[in-house]
Write a protein that holds these residues in place. Structure first.
Motif, PDB file in Angstrom:
ATOM      1  N   GLY A 297     -11.385  37.595  25.328  1.00 52.62           N
ATOM      2  CA  GLY A 297     -10.702  38.877  25.420  1.00 52.62           C
ATOM      3  C   GLY A 297     -11.624  40.076  25.364  1.00 52.62           C
ATOM      4  O   GLY A 297     -12.729  40.086  25.915  1.00 52.62           O
ATOM      5  N   ARG A 298     -11.155  41.120  24.688  1.00 49.18           N
ATOM      6  CA  ARG A 298     -11.919  42.360  24.594  1.00 49.18           C
ATOM      7  C   ARG A 298     -13.240  42.137  23.863  1.00 49.18           C
ATOM      8  O   ARG A 298     -14.245  42.764  24.185  1.00 49.18           O
ATOM      9  CB  ARG A 298     -11.083  43.419  23.878  1.00 49.18           C
ATOM     10  N   GLY A 299     -13.208  41.240  22.867  1.00 45.55           N
ATOM     11  CA  GLY A 299     -14.437  40.954  22.142  1.00 45.55           C
ATOM     12  C   GLY A 299     -15.508  40.354  23.020  1.00 45.55           C
ATOM     13  O   GLY A 299     -16.706  40.597  22.821  1.00 45.55           O
ATOM     14  N   TYR A 300     -15.086  39.595  24.032  1.00 46.06           N
ATOM     15  CA  TYR A 300     -16.051  39.015  24.964  1.00 46.06           C
ATOM     16  C   TYR A 300     -16.679  40.102  25.835  1.00 46.06           C
ATOM     17  O   TYR A 300     -17.891  40.090  26.101  1.00 46.06           O
ATOM     18  CB  TYR A 300     -15.377  37.972  25.850  1.00 46.06           C
ATOM     19  N   VAL A 301     -15.843  41.065  26.293  1.00 43.62           N
ATOM     20  CA  VAL A 301     -16.372  42.167  27.097  1.00 43.62           C
ATOM     21  C   VAL A 301     -17.372  42.977  26.274  1.00 43.62           C
ATOM     22  O   VAL A 301     -18.451  43.346  26.767  1.00 43.62           O
ATOM     23  CB  VAL A 301     -15.234  43.068  27.617  1.00 43.62           C
ATOM     24  N   LEU A 302     -17.025  43.249  25.022  1.00 41.11           N
ATOM     25  CA  LEU A 302     -17.950  43.971  24.144  1.00 41.11           C
ATOM     26  C   LEU A 302     -19.260  43.216  24.021  1.00 41.11           C
ATOM     27  O   LEU A 302     -20.347  43.802  24.155  1.00 41.11           O
ATOM     28  CB  LEU A 302     -17.310  44.158  22.766  1.00 41.11           C
ATOM     29  N   ARG A 303     -19.190  41.923  23.757  1.00 41.58           N
ATOM     30  CA  ARG A 303     -20.410  41.131  23.597  1.00 41.58           C
ATOM     31  C   ARG A 303     -21.208  41.120  24.902  1.00 41.58           C
ATOM     32  O   ARG A 303     -22.445  41.171  24.880  1.00 41.58           O
ATOM     33  CB  ARG A 303     -20.048  39.714  23.170  1.00 41.58           C
ATOM     34  N   ARG A 304     -20.529  41.068  26.030  1.00 41.42           N
ATOM     35  CA  ARG A 304     -21.236  41.047  27.316  1.00 41.42           C
ATOM     36  C   ARG A 304     -21.983  42.367  27.546  1.00 41.42           C
ATOM     37  O   ARG A 304     -23.118  42.385  28.022  1.00 41.42           O
ATOM     38  CB  ARG A 304     -20.227  40.809  28.453  1.00 41.42           C
ATOM     39  N   ILE A 305     -21.327  43.501  27.205  1.00 40.77           N
ATOM     40  CA  ILE A 305     -21.992  44.806  27.337  1.00 40.77           C
ATOM     41  C   ILE A 305     -23.208  44.854  26.415  1.00 40.77           C
ATOM     42  O   ILE A 305     -24.300  45.283  26.806  1.00 40.77           O
ATOM     43  CB  ILE A 305     -21.015  45.956  26.996  1.00 40.77           C
ATOM     44  N   MET A 306     -23.013  44.426  25.172  1.00 43.02           N
ATOM     45  CA  MET A 306     -24.118  44.411  24.211  1.00 43.02           C
ATOM     46  C   MET A 306     -25.303  43.611  24.752  1.00 43.02           C
ATOM     47  O   MET A 306     -26.452  44.070  24.737  1.00 43.02           O
ATOM     48  CB  MET A 306     -23.659  43.755  22.900  1.00 43.02           C
ATOM     49  N   ARG A 307     -25.000  42.403  25.214  1.00 45.97           N
ATOM     50  CA  ARG A 307     -26.075  41.510  25.613  1.00 45.97           C
ATOM     51  C   ARG A 307     -26.767  41.981  26.878  1.00 45.97           C
ATOM     52  O   ARG A 307     -27.965  41.738  27.054  1.00 45.97           O
ATOM     53  CB  ARG A 307     -25.515  40.091  25.783  1.00 45.97           C
ATOM     54  N   ARG A 308     -26.034  42.689  27.721  1.00 47.54           N
ATOM     55  CA  ARG A 308     -26.703  43.242  28.906  1.00 47.54           C
ATOM     56  C   ARG A 308     -27.729  44.277  28.471  1.00 47.54           C
ATOM     57  O   ARG A 308     -28.872  44.291  28.954  1.00 47.54           O
ATOM     58  CB  ARG A 308     -25.681  43.865  29.858  1.00 47.54           C
ATOM     59  N   ALA A 309     -27.349  45.150  27.549  1.00 47.66           N
ATOM     60  CA  ALA A 309     -28.300  46.142  27.036  1.00 47.66           C
ATOM     61  C   ALA A 309     -29.464  45.463  26.331  1.00 47.66           C
ATOM     62  O   ALA A 309     -30.626  45.864  26.474  1.00 47.66           O
ATOM     63  CB  ALA A 309     -27.583  47.100  26.087  1.00 47.66           C
ATOM     64  N   MET A 310     -29.158  44.419  25.577  1.00 51.10           N
ATOM     65  CA  MET A 310     -30.199  43.727  24.812  1.00 51.10           C
ATOM     66  C   MET A 310     -31.166  42.982  25.729  1.00 51.10           C
ATOM     67  O   MET A 310     -32.358  42.864  25.415  1.00 51.10           O
ATOM     68  CB  MET A 310     -29.544  42.783  23.801  1.00 51.10           C
ATOM     69  N   ARG A 311     -30.671  42.486  26.866  1.00 50.55           N
ATOM     70  CA  ARG A 311     -31.572  41.852  27.838  1.00 50.55           C
ATOM     71  C   ARG A 311     -32.582  42.860  28.357  1.00 50.55           C
ATOM     72  O   ARG A 311     -33.771  42.568  28.492  1.00 50.55           O
ATOM     73  CB  ARG A 311     -30.774  41.277  29.017  1.00 50.55           C
ATOM     74  N   TYR A 312     -32.085  44.085  28.642  1.00 48.50           N
ATOM     75  CA  TYR A 312     -32.998  45.119  29.142  1.00 48.50           C
ATOM     76  C   TYR A 312     -33.958  45.580  28.057  1.00 48.50           C
ATOM     77  O   TYR A 312     -35.125  45.878  28.330  1.00 48.50           O
ATOM     78  CB  TYR A 312     -32.189  46.288  29.707  1.00 48.50           C
TER      79      TYR A 312
END
Length: 884
Positions: A297-312
């Motif tokens: 759900g929404r928690g997955y979208v949040l984690r995906r946004i976080m991890r995209r920033a963290m990858r960069y």
């Protein structure tokens, strides 16, 4: 330079002066549209107002609404960092009319703001209208004076808005700013319109028609206005830049990112800094609005946004957590307009830090395994779906992360194979569940869990939300519809109802559909550890799977429950302080009317200890400090000193509740525990804490029962009334009541002793005759036997001993009858023990009164029985046994 803060303020003030009510931004979780993942436009909070389902105290409004587009249909995530205007989070400035003014005033206000207030030159502005909207065309020409070639008619749906297949709709009018001929691109409607020269800065929606089933549109009785202006876009225009990431807010965030990484925001590193700055905003606001990172759900979208920033950030060489160190910069920049950021700053920082630490470990392990999986593949061969699933299922490497890593190699993933492996795993899990010994109907919940995923709990922040009914279960089976009178359990995609767990009772409340049907929810249970089952009865109308519903908890009940729950944390800490660190929670019940708390303790808790626990808990309540919530990895939480319950199963990420300040004057918190329940926001909300009971549960386990708030006040009031009534009866003051009661108790005990002694004498003497007159001789043995009324069973042994002394040699037997039951005692003098046994004689007598045996010594034995009516027969039976 006009700052972003100034632009927001100027926009809202402009419309406030035109009698618009300034409406604070709604949370990012939609409160009135369960089909949306996030609020993605400024009008979303006003949807029900436009449709007439909700009435407000004003007909004009203005707002700066926070929005997220990073999941579902509106998903800009992959573009962020590489374009000038894509964001995951953005602010939408807007003004709204709910059946008040219409096109003319909307156009007049828009032109006045952009041209006069913001000072944008008329020759830099172009507007569009829907190709058949002559009224808007004429109004723009009259109000703005723009030449006709800069009022462009657009025939596509780009300039026609609709809320859905049916419902409110109408033409649009957009305002474009020309950044100059040095930037490629043509005006709207031209073959080169996709260039970046002409940028849309404002969209005016004229909500004019109601679209019926079949497509026919009829005029709305009260046409309305909905507008939207992206704050970041207008800020770029007013600050004289073409790129949103060059406005003051982003420049500040990017500068902080550059400072922490030591890498410039130029060249190949520029997109990384942009991603970090943008995603920092999105993640911080999502966390502040109550969303926690998860795998659904929404928690997955949040984690995906976080991890995209963290990858960069990882790509920039950041080896230590970066995002959490940037969060305070964001709070300083935006906390004035959005106080929820300030309130949740600690939670934001801790969540970002823990997620980045976990991600670092995941990334390093996953990339190594990915290299191993791809080392034997052809250069253009996709990664097999089974390998991708192994990375996901065994090592926690999500599919999108795998795809992103392989994209840089020009390699794809066999997504179909991944889905096949996922399906096979679900089938295996279902088979394992069916064979686990659980009730057969539990498989129903497992199937629903597999089909819909976990229910999303929104109750930490919200008391009312909207949702969509995913399933209706009646009599243990899924049904498509339920009618008035049906007892049902419904599953909804998102809910504010807390499901019973961790000792806290489930919520009650009401679920209402758009058609007016209602379900009164009596309880909420957690099914297969994931679904919130709302248990209740359809009171009126009918509900069906797919219905949109409004879910409202019983707020006063929830408030009482969470006061009791927070009190359990405080009493746990106080008990450990008063009794010692050996105290551990062994169970609890948190309901609306009381709390129950079981602990390990080898002995009863004394009155003085109970008093000290109460004193400490109430002292912390009076601090009225804010209850702090953080999301942390389980291991980190325990290392930090948070108390976890032995034997309890926790997720990898846990909620850590911190309450109060030490009473010893140091800086330590009073209570730090892991807990997924709902709690008060400030400790003062508990009001009063009072222990009403202490008892044993089992060996080494004691139980505390207590009340809080109004229940505690009523308890204390009742105690005071009882004391007052007792003082009036005894004709003394409340202060002197204990001494008066003590005197009365002493007097009563004296009288009871005297009465007992009189009864004994009466029993032995038989009234006016002497004891010798009561003695029989049976087979050469002296015997005295009597049935007594009102003599306590405990006094029989003493009577028998006295009778034996009087006899010198013989047998004494007494039966006492109390409340229909009988007690029997038999004594044999020492010289007769070889011939007669008191144990055998008492068993004979016990048989007559319905007893089973008896026990004692050859000289003294006792028994009892339920049949006091046969007391005389017990004496007769003993006489016969002596004569045998």
């Amino acid at each position: 330079m006009t700052s972003l803060k100034d632009i927001r303020s100027q926009f809202l003030s402009f419309f406030a002066e035109q009698d618009h009510f300034i409406v604070p931004s709604a949370p990012l979780i939609p409160q009135n549209d369960p089909t949306l993942l996030f609020v993605n436009a400024g009008m979303v909070p006003f949807k029900n107002t436009f449709t007439g389902a909700e009435k407000r105290d004003y007909v004009r409004a203005t707002s700066s609404q926070k929005c997220v587009r990073a999941g579902g249909k509106h998903n800009d995530l992959d573009n962020v960092g590489y374009t000038a205007r894509h964001h995951t989070f953005f602010e939408m400035l807007g003004n709204f009319s709910f059946g008040d003014y219409f096109k003319e005033q909307a156009i007049q206000s828009a032109w006045s703001l952009v041209h006069k207030e913001f000072g944008l030159p008329a020759d830099k502005l172009t507007v569009t209208v829907y190709h058949t909207d002559d009224e808007a065309f004429d109004l723009w020409r009259k109000i703005s004076g723009l030449p006709e070639d800069r009022i462009i008619r657009i025939a596509t749906n780009d300039n026609y808005w609709a809320m859905g297949d049916t419902g409110p709709c109408g033409p649009c009018s957009e305002i474009f700013f020309d950044h100059g001929d040095h930037i490629p691109g043509g005006p709207p409607g031209s073959p080169d319109e996709d260039g970046d020269r002409f940028i849309e800065i404002w969209n005016l929606v004229f909500m004019q028609f109601d679209r019926m089933p079949g497509g026919k549109e009829v005029p709305l009785p009260k046409p309305s206005i909905d507008t939207g202006m992206g704050l970041e876009r207008i800020a770029a225009v007013l600050q004289g830049v073409h790129d949103n990431y060059d406005v003051d807010l982003f420049k500040t965030l990017i500068a902080a990112s550059v400072d922490l990484t030591g890498r410039p925001a130029t060249g190949d590193d520029a997109p990384a800094h942009r991603v970090i700055a943008d995603h920092l905003r999105a993640t911080s606001f999502l966390i502040a609005d109550g969303i926690a990172p998860s795998n659904e759900g929404r928690g997955y979208v949040l984690r995906r946004i976080m991890r995209r920033a963290m990858r960069y950030a990882h790509g920039l060489g950041a080896r230590d957590p970066l995002m959490n160190r940037l969060a305070p910069v964001l709070v300083r920049e935006m906390g004035g307009a959005f106080p929820e950021l300030v309130r949740a700053e600690t939670l934001i920082v801790e969540t970002l830090r823990s997620e980045e630490e976990k991600f670092k470990s995941l990334l390093e392990r996953g990339l190594k395994l990915l290299d191993e999986e791809t080392s034997g593949l052809e250069s253009d061969a996709p990664l097999p779906g089974a390998a991708a699933f192994k990375l996901y299922d065994t090592f926690g490497f999500p599919l999108d992360l795998t795809q992103d890593a392989l994209r840089r190699q020009g390699r794809e993933v066999d997504v179909a194979g991944f889905e096949t492996a996922m399906k096979a795993q679900r089938e295996a899990a279902r088979a394992a569940w069916a064979g686990s010994g659980d009730a057969a109907d539990e498989s129903v919940w497992f199937d629903l869990r597999t089909e819909y995923g976990a229910s999303e709990f929104l109750g930490y922040i919200h008391d009312t939300t909207e949702g969509v009914i995913q399933a209706i279960v009646r009599d243990g089976k899924p049904v498509e519809r339920a009618d008035a009178g049906d007892n049902v359990e419904i599953i909804v995609n998102q809910t504010p109802f807390y499901a019973e767990s961790g000792g806290q009772a489930g919520d009650a409340g009401v679920v209402k559909s758009e058609s007016g049907a209602s379900i009164v929810v009596k309880d909420t249970k957690k099914r297969v550890n994931a679904l919130h089952g709302h248990i209740g009865k359809v009171e009126n109308g009918s509900v069906s799977v797919g219905d949109a519903v409004t879910l409202s908890i019983d707020v006063p009940r929830r408030n009482r429950t969470r006061a009791n729950h927070s009190a359990t944390h405080l009493v746990h800490a106080a008990l450990r302080e008063v009794l010692g660190d050996h105290v551990a929670q062994k169970g609890s019940l948190v309901a609306e009317d009381r709390m129950r708390f079981d602990i390990t303790n080898p002995k009863a808790i004394s009155e003085s200890e109970i008093s000290e626990v109460e004193r400490r808990v109430n002292a912390v309540i009076r601090q009225n400090s804010k209850v702090d919530t953080r999301i942390m990895p389980y291991d980190d939480a325990v290392k930090s000193g948070a108390i976890a319950l032995f034997g309890e199963k926790y997720d990898d990420d846990v909620r850590v509740l911190t309450m109060g300040h030490s009473l010893e004057g140091d800086d330590k918190p009073y209570s730090v525990e892991l807990c997924g329940g709902t709690h008060v926001r400030n400790l003062g909300d508990i009001a009063i804490f009072k222990i009403v009971g202490e008892s044993a549960v089992s060996a080494g386990v004691r139980r505390i029962e207590a009340v809080t708030g109004e229940a505690a006040r009523l308890y204390l009031e009742n105690q005071a009334n009882l004391a007052r009534s007792a003082s009036e009866i005894l004709k003394t003051s409340i202060e002197d009541l204990p001494q008066r009661v003590e005197v009365l108790v002493a007097e009563r005990r004296k009288l009871e002793r005297e009465l007992s002694e009189a009864k004994k004498q009466l029993a032995l003497g038989g009234g006016s005759t002497s004891a010798e007159d009561q003695v029989l001789e049976i087979a050469g043995v002296k015997f005295i036997g009597k049935v007594l009324d009102g003599v306590a069973a405990k006094d029989l042994r003493g009577l028998v001993d006295q009778a034996k002394k009087q006899l010198g040699s013989g047998v004494a037997a007494f039966v006492s009858v109390n409340g229909g039951k009988a007690a029997l005692a038999v004594g044999v003098t020492d010289d007769l023990k070889e011939r007669l046994s008191a144990v055998e004689l008492v068993r004979v007598g016990a048989s007559a009164i319905g007893g089973a045996g008896g026990g004692g010594r050859p000289d003294m034995a006792q028994a009892g029985g339920p049949d006091g009516n046969n007391a005389s027969e017990a004496i007769n039976s003993i006489e016969r046994a002596i004569s045998a």
